[in-house]
Scaffold this active site. Structure first.
Site, PDB file in Angstrom:
ATOM      1  N   HIS A  45      -5.552  -3.021   1.977  1.00 14.38           N
ATOM      2  CA  HIS A  45      -6.109  -3.942   2.975  1.00 14.38           C
ATOM      3  C   HIS A  45      -6.834  -5.114   2.318  1.00 14.38           C
ATOM      4  CE1 HIS A  45      -5.025  -0.494   5.310  1.00 14.38           C
ATOM      5  NE2 HIS A  45      -5.345  -1.069   6.445  1.00 14.38           N
TER       6      HIS A  45
ATOM      7  N   ASP B  57      -8.361  -6.515  12.474  1.00 15.67           N
ATOM      8  CA  ASP B  57      -9.712  -5.967  12.321  1.00 15.67           C
ATOM      9  C   ASP B  57     -10.767  -7.048  12.091  1.00 15.67           C
ATOM     10  OD1 ASP B  57      -9.167  -3.314  12.804  1.00 15.67           O
ATOM     11  OD2 ASP B  57      -8.712  -2.856  10.718  1.00 15.67           O
TER      12      ASP B  57
ATOM     13  N   ARG C  65      -1.754  -4.491   3.604  1.00 11.92           N
ATOM     14  CA  ARG C  65      -1.358  -3.762   4.806  1.00 11.92           C
ATOM     15  C   ARG C  65      -0.043  -4.249   5.414  1.00 11.92           C
ATOM     16  NH1 ARG C  65      -2.961  -4.843  10.260  1.00 11.92           N
ATOM     17  NH2 ARG C  65      -2.821  -3.007  11.598  1.00 11.92           N
TER      18      ARG C  65
ATOM     19  N   PHE D 244     -14.455  -1.896   1.158  1.00  4.63           N
ATOM     20  CA  PHE D 244     -15.377  -0.770   1.005  1.00  4.63           C
ATOM     21  C   PHE D 244     -15.589  -0.394  -0.456  1.00  4.63           C
ATOM     22  CE2 PHE D 244     -13.587   0.181   5.390  1.00  4.63           C
ATOM     23  CZ  PHE D 244     -14.601  -0.517   6.018  1.00  4.63           C
TER      24      PHE D 244
ATOM     25  N   ARG E  32       0.821  -1.221   0.000  1.00  4.69           N
ATOM     26  CA  ARG E  32       0.000   0.000   0.000  1.00  4.69           C
ATOM     27  C   ARG E  32       0.852   1.267   0.000  1.00  4.69           C
ATOM     28  NH1 ARG E  32      -2.034   1.478   6.096  1.00  4.69           N
ATOM     29  NH2 ARG E  32      -0.598   0.149   7.242  1.00  4.69           N
TER      30      ARG E  32
ATOM     31  N   SER F 218      -4.651   5.694   5.251  1.00  2.00           N
ATOM     32  CA  SER F 218      -4.345   4.254   5.245  1.00  2.00           C
ATOM     33  C   SER F 218      -3.920   3.759   3.871  1.00  2.00           C
ATOM     34  CB  SER F 218      -5.573   3.466   5.709  1.00  2.00           C
ATOM     35  OG  SER F 218      -5.924   3.845   7.016  1.00  2.00           O
TER      36      SER F 218
ATOM     37  N   GLU G 179     -18.740   5.642  -0.601  1.00  2.00           N
ATOM     38  CA  GLU G 179     -17.999   5.028  -1.704  1.00  2.00           C
ATOM     39  C   GLU G 179     -18.784   5.019  -3.005  1.00  2.00           C
ATOM     40  OE1 GLU G 179     -18.553   3.629   1.263  1.00  2.00           O
ATOM     41  OE2 GLU G 179     -16.576   3.742   2.210  1.00  2.00           O
TER      42      GLU G 179
END
Lengths: 274, 317
Positions: B110, B118, B168, B85, B11, B39, B60
């Site tokens: 991610h 998470d 990530r 997302f 990322r 992020s 989004e």
């Protein structure tokens, strides 16, 4: 007082309505009701307001018209034919194999169609992206987005409404054809979006409401007002009649997406003199 | 090529690469964001080009359709969020980008279960299937940060929609001598004649370690980095099937709908050979450190080596 120019516009709307009925009857499918309710709105927009050049549809400085209620292609293609983007004869190919005139709007088919639609609720977001991109280039062209009132049930419309005000976007105009009917039933029975004007105001828009969407002078006045709003996005809510122009289609939920029968076609054309 | 000590998250390539591309003058960029620019690292672009960076808040669907609008004016648009997302806006991806074939590059971070702590909601294990199901989209999963940077640049200069999955965790840098990425071309990281391991993303480094273990057993494994999932390098796959006679596919994605399924379909018509698949079984993830969750799912060098032994046994029968 009806001016000469308005008489001219009236004959345009009559031709456009005949095209709409012919196209849907010929294709044995398509959406008459919502096309007829938006006819004056789009006719006045293309004739009096929109900065466009049918001979040069890729003109970079043009205003954009975004058809968010993408099922109303009979009206969109009739407008493009009436204003010289495509030959009138091509309208008979609507929804036929190999035709550019697809069932729902497809970007670039033909030139003059600025977005792909059919899933409701996306046009205001797409138009917002266009307007922000114009602003980044220092262009003051406008973006006009036509939506239905049933379409206001889509959550994405409100994401776009919030973002447009947040980014202080002007030259972005939402046109809402409030004909009161959606696919299954009257909108107030399905999911009432009232009070629509208060919602848009609360989201930070300038709103003009209860405009008679079939009165050419009223439509022109409202579109002119919306074009000239500065510092905020503008919204015009038109009160219209679904299926306007053909008595037995008017305000009839059965003419959202169904073609007329042979008998209904004959009667409809009798009610729509050339 | 073997793994070295340096590690980095894929990322981390996004923001700096976008800045460099805009500075180069080769592209006219707009970057859109839905409140995860820190992020995804896209906010690093905002630091240098604030006027070209647009936030849409946690929305989004609006971001994706607006990205299409920008692109219709001729901008090259980068949209980013977490992979889970952007999945939220699937119909917008379909209608506002894929169907009109607009120049929008979705770079989602991610991806995969290696999102870790998470838990299941944040772990995208279906993104490759979703984006590969959209005609006109190209789909890529870089194996390290060097390849991520090269892929982002290639996508920016290519016309049409792209999906790039980044991750990530800090994973080993493989391309220490520089990138070799070419759109739609598999990269042979290790030659071998007994079987071929086809991998993408962080499974590439694990496949290389599996190949080391197999070599100690006298098994020579070819390793292909299939960084572009669509279009798939079917010629490299056919050559691998003909020359090595057995295939293992390893990926950090649901095993029945990802790279493995697409490789199997391609080889079924070209040159069927025994195949085994390393991927996420038919289940969701859970919380844990990123390498713990990968281990739960069997996405380890050991898991890849075991699949290789299995396919070798079938090949010998």
């Amino acid at each position: 007082m009806v001016t000469v120019a308005q008489t001219d516009l009236q004959s345009r709307t009559r031709r456009i309505r005949r095209h709409i009925v012919n196209m849907v009857y010929g294709a044995k499918s398509g959406h008459i009701g919502g096309s007829m309710s938006s006819t004056e709105i789009l006719t006045v927009l293309y004739d009096r307001i929109l900065k466009h050049d049918p001979a040069n549809p890729a003109w970079a400085e043009r205003d954009r018209f975004i058809m968010s209620k993408g099922h109303c292609t009979p009206l969109q293609y009739a407008i493009l034919a009436e204003f010289g983007y495509i030959p009138v004869e091509e309208l008979s190919t609507f929804r036929q194999k190999g035709s550019r005139l697809q069932g729902h709007s497809v970007l670039g088919k033909p030139a003059g169609v600025e977005n792909s639609a059919g899933s409701l609720g996306m046009g205001l977001s797409f138009g917002l992206g266009i307007r922000l991109g114009m602003r980044l280039r220092g262009q003051d062209s406008h973006v006009y987005v036509l939506m239905g009132d049933g379409e206001q049930q889509e959550g994405q419309v409100w994401e776009a409404a919030m973002a447009a005000a947040h980014h202080h976007v002007d030259h972005l105009v939402a046109l809402i054809d409030r004909n009161g009917i959606q696919n299954d039933d009257f909108t107030k029975n399905t999911m009432d979006s009232a009070p629509l004007e208060e919602k848009y105001r609360a989201f930070g828009w300038e709103v003009r409401t209860d405009v008679d969407g079939h009165d050419l002078a009223a439509v022109e006045a409202a579109l002119t007002w919306a074009r000239d709003v500065r510092g905020k996005p503008a919204c015009v809510i038109f009160n219209t009649t679904k299926g306007k122009g053909v008595s037995f289609m008017e305000n009839n939920p059965n003419f959202h997406g169904a073609p007329p029968t042979d008998e209904e076609y004959v009667r409809a054309m009798e009610e729509l003199p050339a | 090529m073997t793994a070295v000590q340096t590690t980095a998250a894929t990322r981390d390539a996004l923001g700096p690469t976008l800045v460099r591309l805009q500075q180069s003058g080769a592209v006219d960029l707009v970057v859109v964001d839905a409140d995860l620019g820190k992020s995804t690292t896209s906010r690093k672009f905002k630091d240098v080009y604030p006027e070209r960076f647009f936030t849409f808040g946690v929305a989004e669907q609006n971001m994706i359709s607006a990205a299409g609008g920008f692109a219709s004016l001729g901008y090259t648009v980068f949209a980013s969020s977490f992979a889970v997302f952007v999945e939220h806006a699937f119909d917008q991806l379909r209608m506002s980008i894929a169907q009109p074939r607009l120049n929008v590059k979705v770079v989602a971070s991610h991806g995969g279960v290696s999102t870790g702590e998470d838990g299941a909601s944040a772990q995208s294990i279906e993104d490759i299937a979703l984006f590969s199901s959209l005609p006109t989209f190209k789909v890529g999963v870089p194996a390290d940060v060097v390849e991520a940077e090269a892929m982002i640049e290639a996508a920016a200069k290519d016309s049409g929609p792209w999906y790039i999955r980044t991750g990530r965790p800090k994973i080993p840098v493989l391309y220490t001598d520089g990138p070799r990425y070419q759109i739609g071309k598999a990269d042979t990281l290790r030659e071998g004649g007994d079987l071929t391991i086809v991998a993408c993303g962080l499974l590439v480094e694990r496949a290389l370690r599996a190949a080391d273990a197999l070599a100690a057993e006298g098994v020579s494994a070819r390793v292909l980095n299939m960084a572009t999932i669509r279009p798939l390098d079917v010629d490299a796959l056919e050559a691998a099937a003909r020359e090595t006679g057995a295939i293992v596919v390893a990926e950090e994605h649901l095993v029945h709908t990802g790279l493995g399924a697409m490789v199997a379909q391609a080889l079924a018509t070209r040159h069927p050979v025994p195949m085994e698949f390393v991927g996420i079984p038919d289940r969701y993830g859970e919380s844990g450190t990123w390498d713990q969750v990968l281990e739960i799912m069997g996405l380890t060098s050991q898991g890849v080596a075991d699949a290789a032994r299995k396919v070798m046994a079938r090949k010998r029968r």
